[in-house]
Motif scaffolding. Structure first.
Motif, PDB file in Angstrom:
ATOM      1  N   THR A  34     -15.285 -13.124  26.554  1.00  7.07           N
ATOM      2  CA  THR A  34     -14.486 -12.262  27.421  1.00  7.07           C
ATOM      3  C   THR A  34     -14.257 -13.003  28.738  1.00  7.07           C
ATOM      4  N   PHE A  35     -13.419 -12.431  29.586  1.00 10.54           N
ATOM      5  CA  PHE A  35     -13.168 -13.056  30.879  1.00 10.54           C
ATOM      6  C   PHE A  35     -14.430 -13.091  31.734  1.00 10.54           C
ATOM      7  N   LEU A  36     -15.346 -12.144  31.520  1.00 13.19           N
ATOM      8  CA  LEU A  36     -16.604 -12.153  32.261  1.00 13.19           C
ATOM      9  C   LEU A  36     -17.507 -13.281  31.787  1.00 13.19           C
ATOM     10  N   ASP A  37     -17.489 -13.581  30.493  1.00  9.69           N
ATOM     11  CA  ASP A  37     -18.220 -14.753  29.999  1.00  9.69           C
ATOM     12  C   ASP A  37     -17.653 -16.026  30.618  1.00  9.69           C
ATOM     13  N   TYR A  38     -16.333 -16.102  30.695  1.00  8.75           N
ATOM     14  CA  TYR A  38     -15.664 -17.252  31.313  1.00  8.75           C
ATOM     15  C   TYR A  38     -16.137 -17.441  32.753  1.00  8.75           C
ATOM     16  N   LEU A  39     -16.308 -16.340  33.466  1.00  6.41           N
ATOM     17  CA  LEU A  39     -16.719 -16.408  34.862  1.00  6.41           C
ATOM     18  C   LEU A  39     -18.209 -16.703  35.030  1.00  6.41           C
ATOM     19  N   TYR A  40     -19.046 -16.128  34.168  1.00  5.34           N
ATOM     20  CA  TYR A  40     -20.473 -16.096  34.474  1.00  5.34           C
ATOM     21  C   TYR A  40     -21.392 -16.762  33.449  1.00  5.34           C
ATOM     22  N   LEU A  48     -14.043 -23.270  26.491  1.00  8.95           N
ATOM     23  CA  LEU A  48     -12.789 -22.558  26.220  1.00  8.95           C
ATOM     24  C   LEU A  48     -11.583 -23.419  26.591  1.00  8.95           C
ATOM     25  N   LEU A  49     -11.624 -24.050  27.744  1.00  7.82           N
ATOM     26  CA  LEU A  49     -10.493 -24.879  28.169  1.00  7.82           C
ATOM     27  C   LEU A  49     -10.361 -26.126  27.295  1.00  7.82           C
ATOM     28  N   ALA A  50     -11.493 -26.698  26.889  1.00  5.97           N
ATOM     29  CA  ALA A  50     -11.449 -27.867  26.007  1.00  5.97           C
ATOM     30  C   ALA A  50     -10.847 -27.508  24.655  1.00  5.97           C
ATOM     31  N   GLU A  51     -11.222 -26.345  24.123  1.00  9.19           N
ATOM     32  CA  GLU A  51     -10.657 -25.924  22.839  1.00  9.19           C
ATOM     33  C   GLU A  51      -9.179 -25.578  22.971  1.00  9.19           C
ATOM     34  N   THR A  52      -8.799 -25.021  24.112  1.00  3.90           N
ATOM     35  CA  THR A  52      -7.383 -24.766  24.373  1.00  3.90           C
ATOM     36  C   THR A  52      -6.592 -26.070  24.334  1.00  3.90           C
ATOM     37  N   SER A  53      -7.098 -27.089  25.003  1.00 12.15           N
ATOM     38  CA  SER A  53      -6.438 -28.396  25.004  1.00 12.15           C
ATOM     39  C   SER A  53      -6.353 -28.968  23.596  1.00 12.15           C
ATOM     40  N   TRP A 124     -12.340  -5.406  38.543  1.00  7.41           N
ATOM     41  CA  TRP A 124     -12.248  -5.828  37.138  1.00  7.41           C
ATOM     42  C   TRP A 124     -10.858  -6.402  36.862  1.00  7.41           C
ATOM     43  N   GLY A 125      -9.822  -5.692  37.299  1.00  7.04           N
ATOM     44  CA  GLY A 125      -8.457  -6.155  37.071  1.00  7.04           C
ATOM     45  C   GLY A 125      -8.150  -7.442  37.810  1.00  7.04           C
ATOM     46  N   SER A 126      -8.654  -7.565  39.043  1.00  9.91           N
ATOM     47  CA  SER A 126      -8.387  -8.790  39.816  1.00  9.91           C
ATOM     48  C   SER A 126      -9.055  -9.993  39.171  1.00  9.91           C
ATOM     49  N   GLN A 127     -10.242  -9.800  38.625  1.00  7.35           N
ATOM     50  CA  GLN A 127     -10.943 -10.917  37.986  1.00  7.35           C
ATOM     51  C   GLN A 127     -10.303 -11.280  36.647  1.00  7.35           C
ATOM     52  N   TYR A 128      -9.837 -10.269  35.931  1.00  2.00           N
ATOM     53  CA  TYR A 128      -9.128 -10.557  34.682  1.00  2.00           C
ATOM     54  C   TYR A 128      -7.880 -11.382  34.977  1.00  2.00           C
ATOM     55  N   VAL A 131      -8.780 -15.072  35.913  1.00  2.00           N
ATOM     56  CA  VAL A 131      -9.129 -15.911  34.771  1.00  2.00           C
ATOM     57  C   VAL A 131      -7.894 -16.210  33.920  1.00  2.00           C
ATOM     58  N   LEU A 132      -7.075 -15.188  33.694  1.00  2.00           N
ATOM     59  CA  LEU A 132      -5.861 -15.398  32.913  1.00  2.00           C
ATOM     60  C   LEU A 132      -4.968 -16.450  33.572  1.00  2.00           C
ATOM     61  N   ASN A 133      -4.867 -16.399  34.883  1.00  2.00           N
ATOM     62  CA  ASN A 133      -4.051 -17.384  35.599  1.00  2.00           C
ATOM     63  C   ASN A 133      -4.617 -18.793  35.458  1.00  2.00           C
ATOM     64  N   GLU A 134      -5.925 -18.923  35.523  1.00  2.00           N
ATOM     65  CA  GLU A 134      -6.537 -20.244  35.359  1.00  2.00           C
ATOM     66  C   GLU A 134      -6.241 -20.816  33.982  1.00  2.00           C
ATOM     67  N   ILE A 135      -6.375 -19.975  32.970  1.00  2.00           N
ATOM     68  CA  ILE A 135      -6.148 -20.448  31.599  1.00  2.00           C
ATOM     69  C   ILE A 135      -4.678 -20.774  31.378  1.00  2.00           C
ATOM     70  N   ASN A 136      -3.791 -19.911  31.847  1.00  2.08           N
ATOM     71  CA  ASN A 136      -2.361 -20.165  31.655  1.00  2.08           C
ATOM     72  C   ASN A 136      -1.887 -21.385  32.446  1.00  2.08           C
ATOM     73  N   SER A 137      -2.442 -21.615  33.628  1.00  2.00           N
ATOM     74  CA  SER A 137      -2.123 -22.830  34.383  1.00  2.00           C
ATOM     75  C   SER A 137      -2.563 -24.063  33.605  1.00  2.00           C
TER      76      SER A 137
END
Length: 241
Positions: A34-40, A48-53, A124-128, A131-137
């Motif tokens: 989840t986005f919380l796992d991504y953060l913490y 996650l980013l390596a697998e995305t690449s 919660w919404g701001s953190q979601y 994270v979404l912005n970081e991944i999409n960037s």
């Protein structure tokens, strides 16, 4: 598979759904991050980013016509798959399971005695969105600036569609604005589903007002749409310059 299809139709275009979250989370989310796992959770962001690449390169390096890949989308039917039950919990004294797991870390932002109230939901919404912005960037950079789309489940609403004075403590209201996540260098548009006139026109208005791109799909299975087959075809064939 892509290259066999392209031999049959060299003009075929692709939107690629990326899915880099498996085996990075907790059993409550079927071990999907989840986005919380991504953060913490240590190591999740990097993996996650390596697998995305890896998935992006698998497509763009392996396809005979990489120019036919128009864009990418991170997962589908967000915020689900990448979230806890934060939008379901209504009792202020009960924390979502994802928030509970990282309660000590989150308390630094919200205070040690925070409740699951409107302020916490906005956090919660701001953190979601963050994270979404970081991944999409990351997708933007790795793909060479291909289009990036956000696939929100269309039975959810954002703050754009909340009525004035309406509480945000309600099911399926994702507490961020579309402008928070569709931004230059981050994401170009969204998924708009012709699941009836009301939902379709709501998305269409946002796309026109902001000059955002969108993609759609036509669901043949009747259980996956609200509108008739004829109406769905008519809406999906809408021409928007």
């Amino acid at each position: 598979v892509y290259n066999r299809q392209l031999r049959l139709n060299p003009r075929l275009k692709y939107l690629v759904r990326l899915w880099p979250i498996n085996n990075l989370g907790w059993k409550e989310n079927r071990y999907k991050a989840t986005f919380l796992d991504y953060l913490y959770k240590p190591g999740v962001k990097e993996k996650l980013l390596a697998e995305t690449s890896r998935q992006i390169r698998l497509v763009l390096d392996g396809i005979d016509r990489p120019e036919n890949v128009l864009g990418f989308t991170f997962l589908e039917e967000l915020p689900g798959h990448f979230a806890d039950n934060g939008l379901v919990v209504r009792d202020p004294d009960t924390l979502p399971w994802g928030v509970e797991k990282y309660k000590d870390r989150i308390a630094a932002d919200l205070g040690a005695n925070f409740q699951w109230d409107e302020r916490a939901r906005l956090w919660w919404g701001s953190q979601y969105a963050k994270v979404l912005n970081e991944i999409n960037s990351h997708i933007k950079r790795e793909s060479g600036d291909k289009w990036v789309f956000i696939w929100l489940q269309t039975n959810h609403v954002t703050l754009d569609w909340a009525k004035e004075g309406e509480t945000i403590i309600r099911r399926k209201l994702v507490p961020f604005y579309w402008r928070d996540v569709i931004r230059p260098g981050v994401a170009d548009g969204f998924f708009a589903y012709p699941n009836g006139e009301f939902i379709w026109n709501r998305y269409l208005a946002l796309a026109k007002e902001n000059n955002w791109l969108f993609f759609s799909q036509l669901m043949q299975r009747g259980g996956g749409r609200l509108a008739s087959w004829e109406t769905s075809i008519r809406l999906a064939e809408t021409r928007v310059p």
